[in-house]
Design an enzyme around this catalytic site. Structure first.
Site, PDB file in Angstrom:
ATOM      1  N   HIS A   1      20.300  -3.503   9.025  1.00  0.00           N
ATOM      2  CA  HIS A   1      19.804  -4.681   8.309  1.00  0.00           C
ATOM      3  C   HIS A   1      20.476  -5.945   8.826  1.00  0.00           C
ATOM      4  O   HIS A   1      19.815  -6.960   9.115  1.00  0.00           O
ATOM      5  CB  HIS A   1      20.065  -4.519   6.809  1.00  0.00           C
ATOM      6  N   GLU A   2      21.793  -5.871   8.964  1.00  0.00           N
ATOM      7  CA  GLU A   2      22.529  -7.046   9.430  1.00  0.00           C
ATOM      8  C   GLU A   2      22.223  -7.352  10.899  1.00  0.00           C
ATOM      9  O   GLU A   2      22.228  -8.509  11.311  1.00  0.00           O
ATOM     10  CB  GLU A   2      24.031  -6.845   9.220  1.00  0.00           C
TER      11      GLU A   2
ATOM     12  N   HIS B   1      19.434  -9.680  11.244  1.00  0.00           N
ATOM     13  CA  HIS B   1      19.785 -11.106  11.154  1.00  0.00           C
ATOM     14  C   HIS B   1      20.522 -11.561  12.417  1.00  0.00           C
ATOM     15  O   HIS B   1      20.258 -12.640  12.956  1.00  0.00           O
ATOM     16  CB  HIS B   1      20.698 -11.361   9.944  1.00  0.00           C
TER      17      HIS B   1
END
Length: 440
Positions: free
Chosen positions: A25-26, A29
């Site tokens: 998920h990170e 980003h």
């Protein structure tokens, strides 16, 4: 001893799966942010005390002790205020008159943002990105979760399979279910004949369509029958290799709820039970199932405050905890351990159950993070879209450019939301310890 080992293995597998999901998920980003030139100083999985870290260029990568989330530090998330000034070295000069509670909090947050700004970073601040790049960066994380969910469901449905549509038993009559009663009584002369028996269905028949809608898995059969209430039902099936059709009417009957076996609801009833054989599904089934699960997840997020209230009551002994109540990571990990240590279930089924659980978790994380409120990713996406709309309107009416949207003004909302999420986590973790959801 073996049971304890399998329980521990299930918990570890699930926790590792969660950590990988958070880490990716990170990355969702991190990668676009770096591609767009944003200065990124930290990438961490977990919160709390740092267990391990290393520096690569300007970014510190690491793992922290509490695996309940993660973060990527993008420098310059907040723009300067209208009255604030940035000097030639990138230091923020905050207006001294900001003495109100909220304005001081906002000023402190702005100042903290600029502590990481160095000479030459002026054009690498997140808030200076075009609105569409902001959307890509912030949507990258939850989008990765949705992709992971799709991969998990693909592995589950295409690699393992679901219950097929072959009939194992045909009910003789319609017997209404009662709350909390699992044993079905014998038929009586006054009970109506089951619609499936009236239609002439037999064990071994493979249902291929209901009312013209093709079915390949038993959950599709169940959904169509329950939704049909007392309406006409055209059943297409195959018997001994020959396609056949039968017509009947489903009956409205009290049946156990699909989400809480202790509750009943009035739905359509046909009177068929599937065989236990699994059938591998195709990509189309994965897409339609994930679409349905996404709809259910959105509804679950909307009802989360009410469900959390009931979980809290259950935690203090005021009511029984529902089987479909939300769980924390602690509860989900415990469920994973409980399933993997259930020796009566084949090992491969237990492992695929964990895959499905991780798929459901990633689907929830993805959709929850799209909620348009700070500090969730959806809050930043909403801010970027509002900025684009405001600037677009200004161009159409030939007004001065209103500039970047100041997300700092929404920090009070972010703090309230962060507090609510923290309270929710504490309540769920406590409930999962004292009144855990029983799996199976």
């Amino acid at each position: 001893m073996l049971t304890v080992l399998m329980y521990t293995l299930g918990v570890l597998l699930f926790v590792v799966g969660i950590a990988v999901s958070i880490g990716l998920h990170e990355v969702g980003h991190l990668y676009p942010a770096k591609k767009f030139g944003v200065k990124v100083t930290q990438y961490f999985v977990g919160f709390g005390r740092t267990l391990w870290s290393t520096r690569r260029g300007e970014t510190e990568y690491g793992v922290k002790a509490v695996p309940l989330g993660g973060y990527v530090k993008l420098v310059g998330m907040l723009p300067p205020g209208r009255e604030d000034k940035v000097d030639a070295e990138g230091r923020l000069k905050v207006r001294k008159s900001n003495t109100g509670m909220f304005t001081q909090v906002i000023s402190d947050a702005r100042a903290a943002e600029y502590e990481l700004v160095e000479p030459g970073d002026e054009d690498r601040l997140f808030y200076k990105l075009p609105w569409w790049k902001k959307v890509i960066v912030m949507a990258g994380g939850p989008t990765v979760n949705l992709v992971l969910a799709f991969i998990c469901f693909s592995i589950l449905f295409m690699g393992h399979g679901t219950l097929g549509t072959t009939v194992d038993e045909v009910s003789d009559c319609v017997v209404a279910a009662k709350p909390g009663v699992t044993k079905v009584r014998a038929c009586r002369d006054t009970d109506p004949v089951a619609p499936a028996k009236e239609a002439g269905l037999q064990p071994g028949d493979r249902i291929t369509a209901l009312n013209g809608e093709e079915v390949t898995a038993w959950d599709q059969v169940t959904t169509l029958i329950r939704a049909n209430a007392g309406g006409r039902m055209e059943i297409s099936f195959v018997r001994d290799g020959e396609p056949m059709t039968a017509v009947t009417n489903t009956r409205v009957s009290d049946r156990p709820s699909l989400t809480d076996r202790d509750e009943v609801e009035k739905v359509g009833f046909l009177g068929v039970v599937p065989t236990s054989n699994l059938v591998r599904q195709g990509p189309g089934y994965v897409v339609t199932t994930m679409a349905a699960n996404t709809r259910d997840t959105i509804q679950a997020i909307g009802s989360l405050p009410v469900k959390l209230y009931h979980v809290g009551r259950a935690a203090v002994g005021l009511e029984e905890r529902a089987d479909d109540s939300p769980m924390s990571v602690v509860g989900a990990s415990r469920a994973a351990g409980q399933v993997t240590s259930a020796h009566q279930v084949p090992l491969v089924d237990r492992l695929f159950w964990i895959v499905g659980m991780l798929g459901a978790l990633n689907l929830f994380l993805g959709m929850f993070n799209f909620v348009p409120l700070l500090p969730l990713d959806g809050g930043h996406i909403a801010g970027a879209l509002y900025e684009a709309a405001r600037r677009g309107v200004a161009r159409v009416f030939r007004r001065p450019d209103p500039g970047y949207f100041d997300t700092a003004k929404l920090l009070p909302v972010a703090y309230v939301m962060a507090g609510a999420i923290a309270v929710m986590s504490v309540v769920l973790i406590y409930a999962d310890i004292v009144v855990p959801v029983q799996v199976g």
